[in-house]
Design an enzyme around this catalytic site. Structure first.
Site, short mmCIF file in Angstrom:
data_model
loop_
_atom_site.label_atom_id
_atom_site.label_comp_id
_atom_site.label_asym_id
_atom_site.label_seq_id
_atom_site.Cartn_x
_atom_site.Cartn_y
_atom_site.Cartn_z
N THR A 30 -17.39 44.84 39.38
CA THR A 30 -16.00 44.79 39.86
C THR A 30 -15.60 46.13 40.47
O THR A 30 -14.98 46.18 41.54
CB THR A 30 -15.04 44.42 38.70
OG1 THR A 30 -15.62 43.33 37.96
CG2 THR A 30 -13.68 44.00 39.23
N GLY A 85 -13.98 48.92 35.86
CA GLY A 85 -14.06 47.61 35.23
C GLY A 85 -14.11 47.76 33.72
O GLY A 85 -13.99 48.85 33.17
N LYS A 97 -16.58 49.09 27.12
CA LYS A 97 -17.18 49.38 28.41
C LYS A 97 -18.61 49.86 28.21
O LYS A 97 -19.04 50.11 27.11
CB LYS A 97 -16.38 50.47 29.13
CG LYS A 97 -15.06 49.95 29.68
CD LYS A 97 -14.20 51.03 30.32
CE LYS A 97 -14.90 51.85 31.39
NZ LYS A 97 -15.54 51.05 32.46
N GLY A 98 -19.32 49.95 29.31
CA GLY A 98 -20.64 50.58 29.24
C GLY A 98 -21.81 49.64 29.30
O GLY A 98 -22.95 50.06 29.16
N LEU A 99 -21.55 48.36 29.54
CA LEU A 99 -22.70 47.47 29.73
C LEU A 99 -23.46 47.86 30.99
O LEU A 99 -24.63 47.58 31.12
CB LEU A 99 -22.25 46.00 29.77
CG LEU A 99 -21.71 45.49 28.43
CD1 LEU A 99 -21.51 43.98 28.48
CD2 LEU A 99 -22.65 45.83 27.28
N GLU A 106 -18.04 57.49 32.51
CA GLU A 106 -16.80 56.72 32.67
C GLU A 106 -15.73 57.27 31.73
O GLU A 106 -14.56 57.39 32.10
CB GLU A 106 -17.05 55.24 32.36
CG GLU A 106 -17.85 54.53 33.46
CD GLU A 106 -18.21 53.09 33.10
OE1 GLU A 106 -18.08 52.69 31.93
OE2 GLU A 106 -18.64 52.35 34.02
N LYS A 124 -12.94 38.44 30.97
CA LYS A 124 -13.10 39.67 30.18
C LYS A 124 -12.04 39.81 29.08
O LYS A 124 -12.13 40.72 28.25
CB LYS A 124 -13.06 40.91 31.09
CG LYS A 124 -14.09 40.87 32.22
CD LYS A 124 -15.50 40.90 31.67
CE LYS A 124 -16.57 40.63 32.72
NZ LYS A 124 -16.55 41.51 33.87
#
Lengths: 232, 232
Positions: A30, A85, A97-99, A106, A124
């Site tokens: 995204t 995203g 986050k962090g996939l 980030e 999400k």
């Protein structure tokens, strides 16, 4: 299937950018769409004097491809706005986050931004963090064994993240990622503290108190705004 | 000039090692003397079935040179005993470590050890941490600018650690070290929390509550033991 929704959220995010801003550039599918849209706005002259702060090697490459000037980070930076995203967004606007594997950078960028806006498709949204996504924890390769064992004892079922070829993935920082199951954890803030306090852990994907606004688009073209001020 | 004192502390430490132990091997000039002494004890047959867990590439190389078998870390490890040096030791047995640049691995090993023993010459004793040594903070290269600026605002006067040739030093983990002045900080525990919570920081040299015993030798050949149980 969420491509159109992601695109819509990305376009809305570009509307938040003004001339002269320093903009944090997130990582993931995204955020990549946002980078493209931002590049278009710069190319068309709709936005001028923009500098970007990329959160990963991927977003740096993409920003360069799309003609976004990048900030010199050596003397520190402060972003007016960061667009990124998320893998999960809960009703309190807390995130996993962090996939995409860029969670450390980030978080550095988010922590050094006046405003953090999350763009996402409606898939999400979760009632509770950890429902669909694991929690990524970035770990020194040296400490992998001990941290993995400790997390297993805590019931977090850590799994080293692999590359498509089945080998261990290394982040931009040369570390590994343990994906942990946290769907049974009730106190997320305490979990964040516990994980942070473990030597060998260099970062984790819980973003607590960092996002100010989420722009969430659904398949039907509806856009919902979730802001920290309004969430319960 | 403290070489003899360091040697004495290292020899005392070897007396704490028993057959079959897994031993954490510290980094730095005093820990190096311990590794040599341990190697001698293994070579002479005085100690058998020892495995070592090195805290740095340097200590790994030294252990190998001195014939100390090394543990396989991939499935986690747990040391019966870790012997390491320190840069400063306060009366509560709290430490500053990491002037050798290996603070992250040293902390991982200490946190996964049944007993942690610090060996040092008497010059390392201080009434208050930060008196003589800076606090090393290991930072992602990407975040150097923002973290440096933040620490400067906190009055910590961060200085990037350099190599002898004047270029920026990189740790075994590929990170940089900011040496911070903390002589004016009264609440060390709070400082440790604040520093840990900053994104981009991957570790710091405050070792709080980790050491169980310090063996401190002076120039006159006197050895003082400072144990956590007995300190005020």
């Amino acid at each position: 299937m969420y491509q159109a929704a992601k695109q819509l959220a990305a376009q809305r995010a570009v509307e938040l950018v003004s001339h002269g801003m320093c903009v944090g550039l997130g990582t993931g599918s995204t955020a990549a769409l946002f980078i493209e849209e931002l590049g278009k706005a710069i190319a068309s002259g709709a936005l001028t004097d923009i500098t970007g702060v990329p959160t990963s090697i991927d977003s740096q490459r993409l920003a360069t491809q799309h003609g976004i000037p990048l900030a010199d980070l050596s003397n520190g930076f402060y972003c007016d706005l960061t667009i990124d995203g998320a893998d999960e967004i809960d009703p309190q606007l807390e995130l996993i986050k962090g996939l995409g594997g860029a969670l450390l950078r980030e978080k550095v960028v988010a922590q050094n931004s006046r405003r953090v806006v999350i763009i996402a498709d409606a898939s999400k949204r979760v009632a509770r963090l950890g429902t669909k996504s694991p929690l990524p924890v970035e770990v020194l390769p040296f400490a992998r064994g001990v941290v993995e064992k400790h997390f297993a004892q805590q019931g977090l079922r850590p799994k080293p993240r692999l590359k498509p070829d089945g080998r261990i993935l290394h982040t931009d920082n040369g570390n590994i990622i343990l994906d942990c199951s946290i769907d049974h954890v009730t106190d997320i803030r305490q979990l964040a503290k516990d994980v942070t306090g473990r030597a060998g852990v260099v970062g984790h994907g819980l973003f607590i108190g960092l996002a100010d606004l989420a722009i969430i688009a659904d398949l039907g073209g509806q856009v919902e705004l979730l802001s920290r001020m309004s969430c319960g």
